[in-house]
Design a protein around this motif. Structure first.
Motif, PDB file in Angstrom:
ATOM      1  N   THR A 260      -2.478  -4.056  11.971  1.00 25.96           N
ATOM      2  CA  THR A 260      -3.744  -4.645  12.422  1.00 25.96           C
ATOM      3  C   THR A 260      -4.844  -4.239  11.439  1.00 25.96           C
ATOM      4  OG1 THR A 260      -4.301  -2.733  13.802  1.00 25.96           O
ATOM      5  CG2 THR A 260      -3.047  -4.511  14.848  1.00 25.96           C
ATOM      6  N   ILE A 261      -5.899  -5.027  11.376  1.00 25.17           N
ATOM      7  CA  ILE A 261      -6.991  -4.749  10.437  1.00 25.17           C
ATOM      8  C   ILE A 261      -7.608  -3.367  10.665  1.00 25.17           C
ATOM      9  CG2 ILE A 261      -9.282  -5.478   9.639  1.00 25.17           C
ATOM     10  CD1 ILE A 261      -7.016  -7.209   8.642  1.00 25.17           C
ATOM     11  N   PRO A 262      -7.964  -2.997  11.921  1.00 28.42           N
ATOM     12  CA  PRO A 262      -8.563  -1.657  12.129  1.00 28.42           C
ATOM     13  C   PRO A 262      -7.643  -0.516  11.699  1.00 28.42           C
ATOM     14  CG  PRO A 262      -8.899  -3.046  14.061  1.00 28.42           C
ATOM     15  CD  PRO A 262      -7.939  -3.778  13.171  1.00 28.42           C
ATOM     16  N   ALA A 263      -6.333  -0.665  11.909  1.00 26.52           N
ATOM     17  CA  ALA A 263      -5.394   0.403  11.547  1.00 26.52           C
ATOM     18  C   ALA A 263      -5.161   0.454  10.036  1.00 26.52           C
ATOM     19  CB  ALA A 263      -4.066   0.186  12.276  1.00 26.52           C
ATOM     20  N   LEU A 264      -5.134  -0.721   9.398  1.00 26.13           N
ATOM     21  CA  LEU A 264      -4.846  -0.784   7.967  1.00 26.13           C
ATOM     22  C   LEU A 264      -6.068  -0.515   7.089  1.00 26.13           C
ATOM     23  CD1 LEU A 264      -2.466  -3.889   7.756  1.00 26.13           C
ATOM     24  CD2 LEU A 264      -1.853  -1.496   7.379  1.00 26.13           C
ATOM     25  N   LEU A 265      -7.266  -0.702   7.642  1.00 25.49           N
ATOM     26  CA  LEU A 265      -8.485  -0.565   6.835  1.00 25.49           C
ATOM     27  C   LEU A 265      -8.610   0.785   6.140  1.00 25.49           C
ATOM     28  CD1 LEU A 265     -11.010  -1.996   5.864  1.00 25.49           C
ATOM     29  CD2 LEU A 265     -12.219  -1.142   7.897  1.00 25.49           C
ATOM     30  N   PRO A 266      -8.389   1.930   6.840  1.00 28.60           N
ATOM     31  CA  PRO A 266      -8.459   3.223   6.132  1.00 28.60           C
ATOM     32  C   PRO A 266      -7.448   3.318   4.990  1.00 28.60           C
ATOM     33  CG  PRO A 266      -8.472   3.555   8.509  1.00 28.60           C
ATOM     34  CD  PRO A 266      -8.121   2.117   8.275  1.00 28.60           C
ATOM     35  N   CYS A 267      -6.247   2.744   5.201  1.00 31.48           N
ATOM     36  CA  CYS A 267      -5.218   2.772   4.157  1.00 31.48           C
ATOM     37  C   CYS A 267      -5.659   1.958   2.945  1.00 31.48           C
ATOM     38  CB  CYS A 267      -3.903   2.219   4.705  1.00 31.48           C
ATOM     39  SG  CYS A 267      -3.187   3.220   6.037  1.00 31.48           S
ATOM     40  N   ILE A 268      -6.280   0.791   3.200  1.00 31.04           N
ATOM     41  CA  ILE A 268      -6.754  -0.065   2.109  1.00 31.04           C
ATOM     42  C   ILE A 268      -7.848   0.646   1.318  1.00 31.04           C
ATOM     43  CG2 ILE A 268      -7.951  -2.225   1.566  1.00 31.04           C
ATOM     44  CD1 ILE A 268      -6.547  -3.426   4.054  1.00 31.04           C
ATOM     45  N   ILE A 269      -8.765   1.299   2.036  1.00 30.39           N
ATOM     46  CA  ILE A 269      -9.863   2.019   1.374  1.00 30.39           C
ATOM     47  C   ILE A 269      -9.321   3.135   0.484  1.00 30.39           C
ATOM     48  CG2 ILE A 269     -11.842   3.550   1.769  1.00 30.39           C
ATOM     49  CD1 ILE A 269     -12.423   1.895   4.320  1.00 30.39           C
ATOM     50  N   VAL A 270      -8.363   3.902   1.017  1.00 31.68           N
ATOM     51  CA  VAL A 270      -7.768   5.008   0.251  1.00 31.68           C
ATOM     52  C   VAL A 270      -7.037   4.474  -0.983  1.00 31.68           C
ATOM     53  CG1 VAL A 270      -5.984   6.795   0.307  1.00 31.68           C
ATOM     54  CG2 VAL A 270      -7.596   6.596   2.198  1.00 31.68           C
ATOM     55  N   ALA A 271      -6.303   3.362  -0.823  1.00 29.65           N
ATOM     56  CA  ALA A 271      -5.582   2.759  -1.952  1.00 29.65           C
ATOM     57  C   ALA A 271      -6.552   2.293  -3.040  1.00 29.65           C
ATOM     58  CB  ALA A 271      -4.727   1.586  -1.467  1.00 29.65           C
ATOM     59  N   VAL A 272      -7.666   1.702  -2.631  1.00 32.88           N
ATOM     60  CA  VAL A 272      -8.678   1.239  -3.594  1.00 32.88           C
ATOM     61  C   VAL A 272      -9.299   2.429  -4.332  1.00 32.88           C
ATOM     62  CG1 VAL A 272     -10.947   0.137  -3.834  1.00 32.88           C
ATOM     63  CG2 VAL A 272      -9.209  -0.899  -2.367  1.00 32.88           C
ATOM     64  N   ILE A 273      -9.557   3.516  -3.606  1.00 36.07           N
ATOM     65  CA  ILE A 273     -10.098   4.727  -4.240  1.00 36.07           C
ATOM     66  C   ILE A 273      -9.128   5.258  -5.291  1.00 36.07           C
ATOM     67  CG2 ILE A 273     -10.680   7.169  -3.843  1.00 36.07           C
ATOM     68  CD1 ILE A 273     -11.784   6.292  -1.086  1.00 36.07           C
ATOM     69  N   ALA A 274      -7.833   5.319  -4.940  1.00 42.00           N
ATOM     70  CA  ALA A 274      -6.815   5.792  -5.885  1.00 42.00           C
ATOM     71  C   ALA A 274      -6.754   4.881  -7.109  1.00 42.00           C
ATOM     72  CB  ALA A 274      -5.453   5.842  -5.198  1.00 42.00           C
ATOM     73  N   PHE A 275      -6.822   3.569  -6.871  1.00 39.93           N
ATOM     74  CA  PHE A 275      -6.804   2.597  -7.973  1.00 39.93           C
ATOM     75  C   PHE A 275      -7.971   2.848  -8.921  1.00 39.93           C
ATOM     76  CE2 PHE A 275      -7.863  -1.352 -10.059  1.00 39.93           C
ATOM     77  CZ  PHE A 275      -6.635  -1.924 -10.369  1.00 39.93           C
ATOM     78  N   MET A 276      -9.152   3.047  -8.364  1.00 39.78           N
ATOM     79  CA  MET A 276     -10.345   3.254  -9.182  1.00 39.78           C
ATOM     80  C   MET A 276     -10.280   4.575  -9.944  1.00 39.78           C
ATOM     81  SD  MET A 276     -11.879   0.513  -8.929  1.00 39.78           S
ATOM     82  CE  MET A 276     -13.183   1.064 -10.045  1.00 39.78           C
ATOM     83  N   ILE A 277      -9.684   5.592  -9.342  1.00 41.74           N
ATOM     84  CA  ILE A 277      -9.544   6.887 -10.026  1.00 41.74           C
ATOM     85  C   ILE A 277      -8.743   6.719 -11.313  1.00 41.74           C
ATOM     86  CG2 ILE A 277      -8.400   9.147  -9.906  1.00 41.74           C
ATOM     87  CD1 ILE A 277      -9.234   9.254  -6.948  1.00 41.74           C
ATOM     88  N   ILE A 278      -7.627   5.986 -11.237  1.00 43.07           N
ATOM     89  CA  ILE A 278      -6.787   5.769 -12.418  1.00 43.07           C
ATOM     90  C   ILE A 278      -7.529   4.949 -13.470  1.00 43.07           C
ATOM     91  CG2 ILE A 278      -4.695   4.640 -13.276  1.00 43.07           C
ATOM     92  CD1 ILE A 278      -4.165   7.256 -11.833  1.00 43.07           C
ATOM     93  N   ILE A 279      -8.223   3.903 -13.048  1.00 39.40           N
ATOM     94  CA  ILE A 279      -8.957   3.051 -13.990  1.00 39.40           C
ATOM     95  C   ILE A 279     -10.048   3.855 -14.691  1.00 39.40           C
ATOM     96  CG2 ILE A 279     -10.408   1.002 -14.237  1.00 39.40           C
ATOM     97  CD1 ILE A 279      -7.408   0.493 -13.613  1.00 39.40           C
ATOM     98  N   ILE A 280     -10.759   4.685 -13.934  1.00 40.35           N
ATOM     99  CA  ILE A 280     -11.820   5.520 -14.518  1.00 40.35           C
ATOM    100  C   ILE A 280     -11.222   6.540 -15.481  1.00 40.35           C
ATOM    101  CG2 ILE A 280     -13.566   7.284 -14.011  1.00 40.35           C
ATOM    102  CD1 ILE A 280     -14.074   5.737 -11.359  1.00 40.35           C
TER     103      ILE A 280
END
Length: 289
Positions: A260-280
């Motif tokens: 569900t969106i509410p359950a997956l949202l924290p996971c999506i946010i964490v994944a995006v943060i990890a993605f940005m860390i590698i790019i930076i």
């Protein structure tokens, strides 16, 4: 041996990042080395070790031994790097284990972001994507998917088994996209070696390290050849490997959160943060020649 304290510190930080990644099943220390600009030097420096310094030592030619040793082994590179990897593994093993047990979905979401970003970084290294690159990518994807779908082997923890496990796992640890930790998981040695690190079982740790040293010295020569002669095809294959290993975090996320969106949202946010860390990291770290 030229020693620069600032450069040594930067290599040490890279070692810490590599050691942290190597603890995690599904994330490769080799990927971190590539992203932070030391991968080619790492592979070249390892492949350069041929033990020619033993000959003058046998002849008790200490000056010749010392000169050969300095010529073969890049101490200015290896000392801070190995120190960083060792400190990370000893200090972060408990933290990683805790996160995987208590915050499974969020931890694997972080790994998911790391792997996707790492594949993107490798893709940027291919100047013109062609059909051959795509074929190598598909081969890597299929092989990696089959590999991560295997069931762990029920193996004993004798010293010879740990020695062989070290030889095999280290080859994966220096390959971008292939997790040495996951390979240890398949060999049935991952939790045992984590416990050995926690409790400082020096005999098991030393035997594993000796096996790893022998494995890495042989494998690095092959890898150095591939990078020199077929770099883009090697990168394409490794991109496929990374995409194939995405099954690990996806399965662990799906089995621990509701779809569900509410359950997956924290996971999506964490994944995006990890993605940005590698790019930076990829844009900020300078390559060390």
């Amino acid at each position: 041996m030229n020693f620069n304290l600032y450069e040594a510190f930067l290599i040490f930080i890279r070692g810490v990042l590599m050691g942290s990644a190597d603890i995690v099943p599904g994330v490769s220390g080799g990927t971190i080395a590539l992203i932070t600009g030391i991968y080619e030097r790492l592979i070249y420096s390892i492949s350069k070790i041929n033990f020619k310094f033993i000959k003058p030592l046998v002849k008790l030619d200490l000056k010749g031994f010392w000169n050969e040793l300095l010529d073969e082994i890049d101490f200015a590179f290896f000392i801070p790097l190995v120190l960083g990897i060792g400190i990370a593994m000893l200090t972060l093993a408990k933290v990683i284990t805790y996160c995987m047990d208590v915050h499974t979905a969020l931890t694997f979401s972080f790994f998911l972001g790391l792997i996707i970003a790492s594949a993107y970084v490798l893709l940027k290294k291919i100047h013109k994507l062609g059909i051959k690159h795509i074929i190598f990518t598909v081969i890597g994807l299929v092989l990696a998917y089959i590999f991560v779908s295997l069931n762990p082997i029920a193996a004993n923890h004798s010293l010879p088994v740990l020695f062989i496990s070290g030889m095999i796992a280290i080859c994966a640890m220096i390959l971008p996209g292939i997790s040495g930790s996951f390979l240890l998981l398949l060999l049935g040695q991952y939790e045992y070696m984590l416990t050995a690190l926690h409790e400082l079982h020096f005999t098991e740790i030393i035997v594993f390290i000796v096996g790893a040293l022998i494995g890495i010295l042989g494998f690095s020569k092959l890898l150095n050849y591939l990078l020199k002669n077929y770099e883009e095809f090697t990168m394409a294959f490794l991109i496929g490997v990374m995409l194939g290993t995405l099954k690990i975090p996806v399965v662990n996320i799906a089995s621990n959160v509701a779809f569900t969106i509410p359950a997956l949202l924290p996971c999506i946010i964490v994944a995006v943060i990890a993605f940005m860390i590698i790019i930076i990291m990829e844009t900020q770290f300078n390559y060390i020649e």
